[in-house]
Design a protein around this motif. Structure first.
Motif, short mmCIF file in Angstrom:
data_model
loop_
_atom_site.label_atom_id
_atom_site.label_comp_id
_atom_site.label_asym_id
_atom_site.label_seq_id
_atom_site.Cartn_x
_atom_site.Cartn_y
_atom_site.Cartn_z
N SER A 1 0.83 -1.21 0.00
CA SER A 1 0.00 0.00 0.00
C SER A 1 0.86 1.25 0.00
O SER A 1 0.60 2.20 -0.75
CB SER A 1 -0.92 0.01 1.22
N LEU A 2 1.88 1.27 0.84
CA LEU A 2 2.75 2.44 0.91
C LEU A 2 3.50 2.67 -0.39
O LEU A 2 3.79 3.80 -0.76
CB LEU A 2 3.73 2.30 2.08
N THR A 3 3.80 1.60 -1.10
CA THR A 3 4.50 1.73 -2.37
C THR A 3 3.56 2.19 -3.48
O THR A 3 3.94 3.00 -4.32
CB THR A 3 5.13 0.38 -2.76
N CYS A 4 2.35 1.70 -3.46
CA CYS A 4 1.41 1.98 -4.56
C CYS A 4 0.66 3.30 -4.43
O CYS A 4 0.30 3.90 -5.44
CB CYS A 4 0.40 0.84 -4.67
N ILE A 5 0.40 3.75 -3.21
CA ILE A 5 -0.42 4.95 -3.03
C ILE A 5 0.19 6.18 -3.70
O ILE A 5 -0.53 6.92 -4.39
CB ILE A 5 -0.73 5.18 -1.54
N PRO A 6 1.49 6.47 -3.55
CA PRO A 6 2.02 7.66 -4.23
C PRO A 6 1.91 7.58 -5.76
O PRO A 6 1.58 8.57 -6.42
CB PRO A 6 3.48 7.70 -3.79
N VAL A 7 2.15 6.40 -6.31
CA VAL A 7 2.05 6.24 -7.77
C VAL A 7 0.61 6.44 -8.22
O VAL A 7 0.34 7.15 -9.20
CB VAL A 7 2.57 4.84 -8.19
N LEU A 8 -0.32 5.84 -7.49
CA LEU A 8 -1.74 5.99 -7.84
C LEU A 8 -2.18 7.45 -7.70
O LEU A 8 -2.89 7.97 -8.57
CB LEU A 8 -2.60 5.09 -6.96
N ALA A 9 -1.77 8.12 -6.63
CA ALA A 9 -2.14 9.52 -6.43
C ALA A 9 -1.59 10.38 -7.57
O ALA A 9 -2.29 11.28 -8.08
CB ALA A 9 -1.63 10.01 -5.08
N PHE A 10 -0.36 10.13 -7.97
CA PHE A 10 0.23 10.87 -9.09
C PHE A 10 -0.57 10.67 -10.37
O PHE A 10 -0.89 11.63 -11.08
CB PHE A 10 1.69 10.44 -9.29
N LEU A 11 -0.91 9.41 -10.67
CA LEU A 11 -1.68 9.12 -11.89
C LEU A 11 -3.06 9.75 -11.85
O LEU A 11 -3.57 10.24 -12.87
CB LEU A 11 -1.78 7.61 -12.11
N VAL A 12 -3.69 9.76 -10.69
CA VAL A 12 -5.02 10.37 -10.56
C VAL A 12 -4.94 11.86 -10.85
O VAL A 12 -5.78 12.42 -11.55
CB VAL A 12 -5.60 10.09 -9.15
N LEU A 13 -3.93 12.51 -10.31
CA LEU A 13 -3.80 13.96 -10.52
C LEU A 13 -3.40 14.30 -11.95
O LEU A 13 -3.88 15.27 -12.52
CB LEU A 13 -2.80 14.54 -9.53
N VAL A 14 -2.52 13.49 -12.55
CA VAL A 14 -2.06 13.77 -13.91
C VAL A 14 -3.20 13.59 -14.92
O VAL A 14 -3.32 14.35 -15.88
CB VAL A 14 -0.86 12.86 -14.26
N THR A 15 -4.04 12.59 -14.71
CA THR A 15 -5.14 12.33 -15.65
C THR A 15 -6.40 13.14 -15.33
O THR A 15 -7.42 12.94 -15.97
CB THR A 15 -5.48 10.84 -15.68
#
Length: 137
Positions: free
Chosen positions: A9-23
């Motif tokens: 979870s700690l590894t995936c949350i920043p990547v997911l948050a970045f993708l959500v904001l970029v898209t």
């Protein structure tokens, strides 16, 4: 097991948050929310979201319980059997997927047989590894 899930979870949350904001997903969600609210479908959407969240919670809970109670191999075998059953039931119950041809049936059969073959090979591999002691060569 819980620690591994926390690390994932700690590894995936920043990547997911970045993708959500970029898209630009927050804006899309807001527009869809207001659109459904104007159509009077907000209660239906909320109900579906809650049902999906409950099913996901149930799925992850049972998967975690299965892995903690049994070995990872057992979880793999159960997952393959579940997938085979889901494909078979989906093929029968969701008849409007497309025309039923021999190619479809052969493809689904090969898919299911490949999954069962993989699970059986992993089962045999796990069984042969469990018979070896720590001092064996």
């Amino acid at each position: 097991m819980a620690e591994a899930m926390q690390y994932v979870s700690l590894t995936c949350i920043p990547v997911l948050a970045f993708l959500v904001l970029v898209t630009d997903q927050p804006r899309a969600i807001t527009v869809a929310f207001h659109s459904h609210a104007a159509d009077g479908m907000l209660n239906e959407v909320t109900l579906w979201l809650m049902a999906i969240a409950c099913m996901e919670l149930l799925l992850m809970g049972t998967l975690t319980l299965c892995t903690q109670t049994n070995s990872a191999l057992t979880t793999t075998v159960v997952g393959v059997l579940k997938g085979t059953l889901a494909v078979a039931l989906g093929f029968v119950l969701l008849g409007g997927v497309g025309p039923t041809t021999a190619t479809n049936i052969v493809g689904i059969t090969f898919n299911c047989l490949g999954g069962v073959w993989y699970a059986f090979a992993k089962y045999r591999e796990g069984k042969s590894n469990s018979g070896k002691g720590p001092n064996s060569a």
